[in-house]
Design a protein around this motif. Structure first.
Motif, short mmCIF file in Angstrom:
data_model
loop_
_atom_site.label_atom_id
_atom_site.label_comp_id
_atom_site.label_asym_id
_atom_site.label_seq_id
_atom_site.Cartn_x
_atom_site.Cartn_y
_atom_site.Cartn_z
N THR A 152 40.69 32.93 27.67
CA THR A 152 42.14 32.98 27.92
C THR A 152 42.60 34.33 28.49
N LEU A 188 37.41 31.20 37.31
CA LEU A 188 38.01 29.91 36.91
C LEU A 188 36.91 28.87 36.69
N ARG A 189 35.90 28.88 37.57
CA ARG A 189 34.78 27.93 37.40
C ARG A 189 34.06 28.19 36.10
N ARG A 192 35.66 26.85 33.18
CA ARG A 192 35.92 25.41 33.36
C ARG A 192 37.40 25.09 33.52
N ARG A 193 38.06 25.94 34.25
CA ARG A 193 39.47 25.68 34.60
C ARG A 193 39.52 25.12 36.02
N LEU A 307 48.81 25.67 39.00
CA LEU A 307 47.86 25.69 37.88
C LEU A 307 48.59 25.93 36.56
N ASP A 308 48.08 25.29 35.50
CA ASP A 308 48.59 25.57 34.16
C ASP A 308 47.64 26.55 33.48
N GLY A 309 48.18 27.44 32.69
CA GLY A 309 47.35 28.28 31.83
C GLY A 309 46.39 29.19 32.57
N PHE A 310 46.90 29.98 33.50
CA PHE A 310 46.06 30.96 34.21
C PHE A 310 45.66 32.08 33.25
N PRO A 311 44.41 32.60 33.34
CA PRO A 311 43.99 33.63 32.38
C PRO A 311 44.93 34.85 32.39
#
Ligand SMILES: Cc1cc2nc3c(=O)[nH]c(=O)nc-3n(C[C@H](O)[C@H](O)[C@H](O)COP(=O)(O)OP(=O)(O)OC[C@H]3O[C@@H](n4cnc5c(N)ncnc54)[C@H](O)[C@@H]3O)c2cc1C
Length: 448
Positions: A152, A188-189, A192-193, A307-311
């Motif tokens: 996260t 992101l890969r 697993r986003r 995108l939802d929930g970007f780090p």
């Protein structure tokens, strides 16, 4: 000052225009900002491997010039001192477009500058080097962005130095200004986003550029020339701008095969342009530096905003988000405008909670307004057959509207000024929806 800090260290990946401007934008908010660049950064305005596009004409739009002045007060004076050539908007560049050879030349009231990309970049870099809390580290390649075990929160980067040693650097914020954005996508890969969706406009553009000494008998009617082909059949175009050191940089291009890499081939292509002004100016003068070439397959817009929930603690910027057909000269200016937006977001009063957590979502959301006009300019490429991608539904009307607007701009200096303001990203394209203007444009369309 201490109370305004939001983090200890920020790392910026890449010392191109996006990286340098982002570093300037965030410097007041972190104890320390480190810019990591894989290239050797030359002390003189010369070329380097990491930015091969810098061998080609790099027009700095008035919006970009202003944004750079806002981030680095005194930037314009620095650029002038570095030898940049002042250009009066609307007057000093002869624009040759079908139906207008040339388009009326008028002084619209502002000055811009023409300079080589290495000079523009070095001028900004000097300003960044002058910041007490920014360190520029060259010959340091970032290999990965590091993230907390639950995926996260970004915690820093791993990089490899010139001597091959690997190093981990902690960061509260990592700005990915690497151009391609590959490290952001890899992160992101790895967690697993989903990757951002992409809108692309395939154009297969080929550029060739040569630098010439300006001859003593050069025209005094203009300082630069822009020649457009006639869509849809002729995509050939050329742009000749003055550079520091009494030189012209001439970039020619088309959608098709790779252009010749020798001076004779370059001149032959210049001669084949719709109008002979550029060819006539250079045919008896000396090519100083060989022919540089570049292939640009497509404009790309990555939809990070979807995108939802970007780090937390990661922020791509510049070409890592959006790359535009270079013909429109928008990339550096958009990068500088994005850096200004970043600064505004960080300076916005009344922030509560964790400002770093909210940064990327706010940036992705608010930059949409900033990108709308330059992206809509890039969609004009659908005027040429073979363009790949989603042609806007109302594109034929848009083209007719644009042609009628040009006719009006040729007649009316106020409309000319407005179109230049939009081209230079000083105003959004939505100003064309002014009812009075629309009525005049529709009248022109009807008359045509
Ligand atoms: C042919 C061409 C002509 C153009 N003409 C214009 C123009 O006229 N006007 C205009 O405004 N724009 C123009 N552009 C666009 C402009 O060059 C860019 O949009 C602008 O420079 C912003 O790019 P950037 O900083 O995001 O990326 P880049 O300029 O690509 O910079 C990225 C930097 O990151 C470094 N880097 C990459 N990976 C790593 C890593 N892993 N670790 C460390 N460092 C790394 C690279 O070495 C480089 O220095 C043109 C582009 C092209 C291709």
């Amino acid at each position: 000052m201490a109370s305004t800090l939001i983090g200890k260290q920020a790392v910026v990946i890449g010392a191109g225009m996006a990286g340098l401007t982002a570093a300037g934008a965030i410097a007041d908010r972190f104890e320390h900002v480190v810019v990591l660049e894989r290239d050797t950064l030359p002390s003189e305005p010369t070329h380097r491997a990491g930015t091969p596009q810098a061998r080609h004409v790099h027009a700095l739009l008035l919006s970009g010039q202003r944004a750079l002045g806002e981030l680095f007060p005194g930037f314009e004076q620095d650029l002038a001192r570095a030898g940049a050539v002042p250009l009066r908007a609307g007057l000093d560049v002869r624009v040759e477009r079908p139906g207008y050879d040339p388009f009326p030349q008028r002084d619209l009231g502002w000055s811009g500058y023409a300079a080589s990309r290495p000079t523009i970049e070095r001028t900004v870099r000097r300003r960044v080097e002058g910041h007490a809390n920014i360190t520029l580290r060259q010959r340091c390649q970032v290999k990965e962005v590091l993230v907390s075990p639950d995926g996260t929160m970004v915690t820093g980067v791993r990089c490899v130095n010139d001597d091959g040693t690997s190093e981990t650097m902690a960061a509260d914020l990592v700005v990915d200004a690497s151009g391609r954005g590959a490290l952001t996508l890899a992160l992101l890969r790895s967690i697993r986003r989903p990757l951002p969706e992409e809108t692309t406009i395939g154009i297969d553009l080929h550029y060739a550029t040569c630098i010439f000494a300006i001859p003593d008998d050069a025209s005094t009617d203009w300082k630069g020339v822009m020649t457009f082909g006639e869509a849809p059949q002729d995509s050939r175009g050329g742009l000749m701008l003055p550079l520091e050191g009494n030189r012209w940089m001439v970039t020619v291009g088309h959608r098709g095969d790779v252009l010749p890499g020798d001076t004779e081939g370059f001149l032959a292509f210049a001669q084949s342009l719709r109008k002979p002004t550029i060819y006539n100016a250079i045919r008896h003068t000396k090519c100083l530096d060989g022919v540089a070439r570049y292939g640009f397959p497509e404009s790309v817009r990555r939809h990070f905003e979807r995108l939802d929930g970007f780090p937390r603690g990661l922020l791509p910027i510049g070409d890592a988000i959006c790359r535009f057909n270079p013909v429109y000269g928008q990339g550096m200016s958009v990068a500088a405008l994005e850096a200004c937006l970043l600064k505004q977001l960080l300076d916005r009063p009344g922030q509560v909670g964790d400002p770093i957590a909210g940064l990327a979502p706010a940036f992705f959301s608010e930059m949409q307004a900033l990108i709308e006009t330059p992206w809509s300019v890039a969609t004009l490429d659908f005027a040429f057959p073979g363009t790949r991608g989603q042609r806007p539904a109302d594109f034929d009307i848009t083209l007719k509207f644009g042609m009628a607007l040009n006719r009006l701009a040729a007649e009316d200096p106020a409309v000319h000024r407005l179109t230049i303001e939009v081209q230079h990203l000083l105003k959004p394209r939505s100003v064309y929806r002014d009812p009075n203007l629309m009525q005049r444009v529709f009248a022109k369309m009807a008359a045509a």
